[in-house]
Design a protein around this motif. Structure first.
Motif, PDB file in Angstrom:
ATOM      1  N   SER A 134       8.093   9.959  -6.577  1.00 11.98           N
ATOM      2  CA  SER A 134       6.626   9.861  -6.561  1.00 11.98           C
ATOM      3  C   SER A 134       5.990  11.213  -6.254  1.00 11.98           C
ATOM      4  O   SER A 134       4.897  11.522  -6.732  1.00 11.98           O
ATOM      5  CB  SER A 134       6.177   8.829  -5.525  1.00 11.98           C
ATOM      6  N   ARG A 164       0.836  -1.214   0.000  1.00 12.86           N
ATOM      7  CA  ARG A 164       0.000   0.000   0.000  1.00 12.86           C
ATOM      8  C   ARG A 164       0.868   1.260   0.000  1.00 12.86           C
ATOM      9  O   ARG A 164       0.567   2.235  -0.675  1.00 12.86           O
ATOM     10  CB  ARG A 164      -0.928   0.011   1.218  1.00 12.86           C
ATOM     11  N   ILE A 205       5.072  13.586  -9.339  1.00 12.40           N
ATOM     12  CA  ILE A 205       3.934  13.391 -10.231  1.00 12.40           C
ATOM     13  C   ILE A 205       2.683  13.201  -9.389  1.00 12.40           C
ATOM     14  O   ILE A 205       2.759  12.862  -8.219  1.00 12.40           O
ATOM     15  CB  ILE A 205       4.125  12.190 -11.188  1.00 12.40           C
ATOM     16  N   SER A 206       1.514  13.462  -9.993  1.00 14.88           N
ATOM     17  CA  SER A 206       0.278  13.368  -9.217  1.00 14.88           C
ATOM     18  C   SER A 206       0.053  11.918  -8.805  1.00 14.88           C
ATOM     19  O   SER A 206       0.512  10.979  -9.458  1.00 14.88           O
ATOM     20  CB  SER A 206      -0.898  13.889 -10.029  1.00 14.88           C
ATOM     21  N   ALA A 207      -0.668  11.752  -7.684  1.00 12.26           N
ATOM     22  CA  ALA A 207      -0.835  10.430  -7.105  1.00 12.26           C
ATOM     23  C   ALA A 207      -1.566   9.488  -8.057  1.00 12.26           C
ATOM     24  O   ALA A 207      -1.244   8.298  -8.133  1.00 12.26           O
ATOM     25  CB  ALA A 207      -1.574  10.534  -5.777  1.00 12.26           C
ATOM     26  N   ASP A 208      -2.544  10.001  -8.800  1.00 14.95           N
ATOM     27  CA  ASP A 208      -3.283   9.103  -9.697  1.00 14.95           C
ATOM     28  C   ASP A 208      -2.382   8.582 -10.815  1.00 14.95           C
ATOM     29  O   ASP A 208      -2.469   7.419 -11.205  1.00 14.95           O
ATOM     30  CB  ASP A 208      -4.543   9.782 -10.258  1.00 14.95           C
ATOM     31  N   LEU A 227      -1.454  -1.691  -7.914  1.00 11.39           N
ATOM     32  CA  LEU A 227      -1.615  -2.647  -6.812  1.00 11.39           C
ATOM     33  C   LEU A 227      -2.863  -3.499  -7.033  1.00 11.39           C
ATOM     34  O   LEU A 227      -3.944  -2.980  -7.306  1.00 11.39           O
ATOM     35  CB  LEU A 227      -1.724  -1.872  -5.486  1.00 11.39           C
ATOM     36  N   ASN A 281      -4.374  -1.006 -17.519  1.00 10.88           N
ATOM     37  CA  ASN A 281      -3.713   0.291 -17.303  1.00 10.88           C
ATOM     38  C   ASN A 281      -2.270   0.277 -17.791  1.00 10.88           C
ATOM     39  O   ASN A 281      -1.627   1.314 -17.798  1.00 10.88           O
ATOM     40  CB  ASN A 281      -3.688   0.626 -15.809  1.00 10.88           C
ATOM     41  N   ASP A 293       1.438   4.375  -2.785  1.00 13.59           N
ATOM     42  CA  ASP A 293       1.172   5.706  -2.215  1.00 13.59           C
ATOM     43  C   ASP A 293      -0.271   5.825  -1.703  1.00 13.59           C
ATOM     44  O   ASP A 293      -0.895   6.874  -1.818  1.00 13.59           O
ATOM     45  CB  ASP A 293       1.455   6.812  -3.241  1.00 13.59           C
ATOM     46  N   LEU A 294      -0.758   4.724  -1.128  1.00 10.73           N
ATOM     47  CA  LEU A 294      -2.123   4.756  -0.590  1.00 10.73           C
ATOM     48  C   LEU A 294      -2.143   5.089   0.890  1.00 10.73           C
ATOM     49  O   LEU A 294      -3.192   5.402   1.436  1.00 10.73           O
ATOM     50  CB  LEU A 294      -2.801   3.394  -0.795  1.00 10.73           C
ATOM     51  N   LEU A 298      -6.472  -4.447 -13.953  1.00  9.41           N
ATOM     52  CA  LEU A 298      -5.251  -3.730 -13.585  1.00  9.41           C
ATOM     53  C   LEU A 298      -4.281  -3.678 -14.766  1.00  9.41           C
ATOM     54  O   LEU A 298      -3.696  -2.642 -15.061  1.00  9.41           O
ATOM     55  CB  LEU A 298      -4.594  -4.413 -12.379  1.00  9.41           C
ATOM     56  N   MET A 357      -6.532   2.760  -6.582  1.00  8.82           N
ATOM     57  CA  MET A 357      -5.460   1.860  -7.000  1.00  8.82           C
ATOM     58  C   MET A 357      -5.398   1.747  -8.515  1.00  8.82           C
ATOM     59  O   MET A 357      -4.349   1.501  -9.090  1.00  8.82           O
ATOM     60  CB  MET A 357      -5.677   0.458  -6.417  1.00  8.82           C
ATOM     61  N   LEU A 358      -6.555   1.895  -9.161  1.00  8.84           N
ATOM     62  CA  LEU A 358      -6.576   1.795 -10.616  1.00  8.84           C
ATOM     63  C   LEU A 358      -6.240   3.139 -11.267  1.00  8.84           C
ATOM     64  O   LEU A 358      -6.388   3.305 -12.470  1.00  8.84           O
ATOM     65  CB  LEU A 358      -7.943   1.298 -11.087  1.00  8.84           C
ATOM     66  N   GLY A 359      -5.812   4.090 -10.450  1.00  9.57           N
ATOM     67  CA  GLY A 359      -5.344   5.357 -11.006  1.00  9.57           C
ATOM     68  C   GLY A 359      -6.440   6.361 -11.275  1.00  9.57           C
ATOM     69  O   GLY A 359      -6.230   7.304 -12.034  1.00  9.57           O
ATOM     70  N   GLU A 360      -7.604   6.187 -10.653  1.00  6.82           N
ATOM     71  CA  GLU A 360      -8.630   7.217 -10.807  1.00  6.82           C
ATOM     72  C   GLU A 360      -8.321   8.378  -9.876  1.00  6.82           C
ATOM     73  O   GLU A 360      -7.744   8.197  -8.818  1.00  6.82           O
ATOM     74  CB  GLU A 360     -10.021   6.642 -10.464  1.00  6.82           C
ATOM     75  N   ARG A 385      -5.132  10.248  -0.965  1.00  9.78           N
ATOM     76  CA  ARG A 385      -5.360   9.025  -0.194  1.00  9.78           C
ATOM     77  C   ARG A 385      -6.649   9.212   0.595  1.00  9.78           C
ATOM     78  O   ARG A 385      -6.908  10.299   1.098  1.00  9.78           O
ATOM     79  CB  ARG A 385      -4.220   8.785   0.798  1.00  9.78           C
ATOM     80  N   ARG A 431      -2.099  13.723  -1.404  1.00  8.59           N
ATOM     81  CA  ARG A 431      -1.691  12.639  -2.294  1.00  8.59           C
ATOM     82  C   ARG A 431      -2.890  11.759  -2.665  1.00  8.59           C
ATOM     83  O   ARG A 431      -2.718  10.589  -3.020  1.00  8.59           O
ATOM     84  CB  ARG A 431      -0.590  11.786  -1.650  1.00  8.59           C
ATOM     85  N   TRP A 491       0.878   8.195 -10.566  1.00  2.10           N
ATOM     86  CA  TRP A 491       1.782   7.227  -9.921  1.00  2.10           C
ATOM     87  C   TRP A 491       1.098   5.859  -9.831  1.00  2.10           C
ATOM     88  O   TRP A 491       1.675   4.839 -10.158  1.00  2.10           O
ATOM     89  CB  TRP A 491       2.171   7.723  -8.532  1.00  2.10           C
ATOM     90  N   ARG A 492      -0.161   5.865  -9.389  1.00  2.00           N
ATOM     91  CA  ARG A 492      -0.861   4.592  -9.181  1.00  2.00           C
ATOM     92  C   ARG A 492      -1.177   3.893 -10.491  1.00  2.00           C
ATOM     93  O   ARG A 492      -1.380   2.683 -10.517  1.00  2.00           O
ATOM     94  CB  ARG A 492      -2.129   4.818  -8.370  1.00  2.00           C
ATOM     95  N   ARG A 493      -1.278   4.660 -11.575  1.00  2.00           N
ATOM     96  CA  ARG A 493      -1.463   4.004 -12.874  1.00  2.00           C
ATOM     97  C   ARG A 493      -0.219   3.231 -13.278  1.00  2.00           C
ATOM     98  O   ARG A 493      -0.304   2.225 -13.965  1.00  2.00           O
ATOM     99  CB  ARG A 493      -1.747   5.057 -13.954  1.00  2.00           C
TER     100      ARG A 493
END
Lengths: 226, 264
Positions: free
Chosen positions: A84, A65, A87-90, A98, A155, A69-70, A152, B165-168, B254, B252, A92-94
């Protein structure tokens, strides 16, 4: 022409081989603080699969997690040398995707969770096309888990964080998932951090192994490249 | 207008007492709350009656503003305590109070200046009752919508995080619950407008008619008030849900459910 400076051709060495040091590591983890775990520092290259094991409750899920960056965390994360925080968190998560142990769904139809027109390797995971039209509530937990992986992968993340991705699957489907992830890892190319409790599975998929034990992440022995 | 004296109120109070006794015999368990609430009504309204009497005699801006501020702060506290999973610390108070300030005050001042046009615009006979009705209703809308928003965010935390988590982006991940919260805050006033005059006779209009105003005049005021209330509630709920949703996430993006109180 100064405005083309960014596109200047790279000077090739005479032997035609780029020095390896020029490619930044895919994922750098620097002193990442996770609750109850000593600061974690490690580097993951593309095409590597680091298998993570350890008793439940040692912080494997929290580590993943934090990497996505959750959760708030101290320490630094870099993807191809980009921090990290830059860049914007979204975004990064793309790129650092996870897959949690339990998948969540919010639309009625399974297919509504995918972009329209996306081609999905459903057959490779033993899933039928008709599944996409079914209400999510009618799918088995194994079907949901495999669809969540496809969701997942759609993406095209550069780092995959897999938290027991085959926990609800029979041996045959587990093998299918392993094969699909291995292909994705090599073709994208992507780095994988894989939490698994199955030593046989770790033997099949790992290029590196680490154990989370007594609040420390310890990487096992030599690095074996397949 | 027929003037009421203490014995008239005493007879009505006897009805409440009777109900409390009945509840006690039937183990209804609400007689205590009922009596406390009834006493609060009598005391609070008497006090505000005296305050208004004094205020009308000294119609100065600073006194009107002070009373308005006190009403706002009390309404802000009321919004807060009605939420199960409210924001902890200053956030909890700020979200509701700020939204009520933005909506109720703006709509009241707008109505006083543009629609009623009394001199001075803050004439307490108009300003205070108008603000009171707006605050009372926006307070309901904001409390309901915030309660809904925080409760749903908690219930659906796995879905929201899965979407992150899927980047939304955070606003996309919570959009559906934000809409639901907004809707639930607006439903009471929509229902009240739909049922007005058919099922229920609104309190203000009834009051004016009892006070001897011609029914059509009373109706005009009631329609005005209903429209102002729906505008105020809509704006207030929109502000509260927007500020609330933003505060469920950190910089961020979260989901920060630790900012909410855990109900006992």
């Amino acid at each position: 022409m100064p405005f083309l400076a960014g596109n200047r051709p790279v000077a090739f060495p005479a032997n035609g081989i780029l020095p390896l040091s020029k490619t930044p590591p895919l994922l750098q983890i620097k002193a990442l603080a996770v609750p109850n775990v000593a600061p974690v520092t490690l580097t993951l290259q593309a095409r590597e699969c680091l298998c993570l094991s350890g008793a439940s409750g040692t912080g494997k899920t929290l580590l993943l997690r934090a990497l996505a960056d959750l959760d708030p965390h101290a320490g630094e994360l870099l993807l191809a040398d980009v921090a990290s925080t830059r860049i914007s968190a979204d975004l990064w998560r793309r790129q650092v995707g996870l897959l949690p142990p339990e998948s969540s769904w919010w639309e009625v139809r399974a297919g509504d969770h995918f972009r329209t027109g996306a081609t999905l390797p459903l057959a490779r995971l033993g899933l039928g096309e008709a599944l996409l039209d079914a209400p999510v509530s009618r799918l088995s937990s194994g079907e949901r888990q495999r669809l969540a992986l496809l969701r997942l992968l759609a993406n095209r993340p550069r780092v995959l964080l897999l938290d027991e991705p085959t926990a609800n699957l029979d041996p045959e489907n587990s093998r299918r998932v392993e094969a699909l992830i291995a292909d994705y890892r090599d073709s994208r190319p992507a780095g994988v951090i894989w939490v698994s409790h199955d030593p046989a599975q770790v033997d099949r998929v790992a290029t590196r192994r680490a154990v989370l034990e007594g609040g420390r992440l310890q990487e096992a022995g030599g690095v074996t490249q397949p | 207008m027929i003037s009421l004296d203490v014995s008239d109120l005493g007879i009505a109070a006897a009805l409440v007492l009777l109900l409390a006794l009945l509840s006690l015999r039937l183990h209804g368990g609400i007689s205590r709350q009922l009596l406390i609430a009834a006493t609060r009504t009598a005391v609070q309204l008497t006090l505000i009656g005296l305050v208004l009497k004094t205020l009308f005699a000294h119609a100065q801006f600073v006194w009107v503003a002070l009373l308005a501020l006190a009403m706002l702060l009390i309404a802000g506290r009321e919004v807060l305590v009605r939420q199960e999973r409210r924001f902890l610390g200053w956030r909890g108070y700020a979200v509701g109070t700020l939204s009520m300030f933005l909506s109720s005050f703006a709509v009241t001042v707008f109505a006083l200046v543009v629609i009623l046009g009394e001199q001075p615009w803050y004439a307490p006979q108009y300003a205070i009752p108008l603000l009171g009705m707006l605050l009372g209703n926006t307070m309901n809308g904001i409390a309901i919508s915030m309660d809904r928003l925080t409760q749903t965010a908690w219930d659906q935390r796995h879905v929201i995080e899965a979407r992150l988590m899927l980047g939304e982006r955070w606003d996309r991940a919570i959009a559906a619950y934000r809409r639901q919260a907004l809707r639930s805050g607006m439903i009471p006033i929509i229902n009240a407008m739909a049922a007005a005059g058919v099922v229920s006779l609104p309190g203000m209009m009834t009051g004016q008619i009892l006070a001897g105003a011609p029914p059509v005049e009373a109706v005009k005021y009631q329609v005005l008030i209903m429209f102002l209330i729906s505008a105020g509630t809509g704006l207030g709920t929109l502000a509260a849900v927007s500020i609330g949703a933003r505060n469920l996430f950190d910089r961020r993006q979260r989901l920060c459910l630790d900012r909410l109180r855990t109900p006992r």
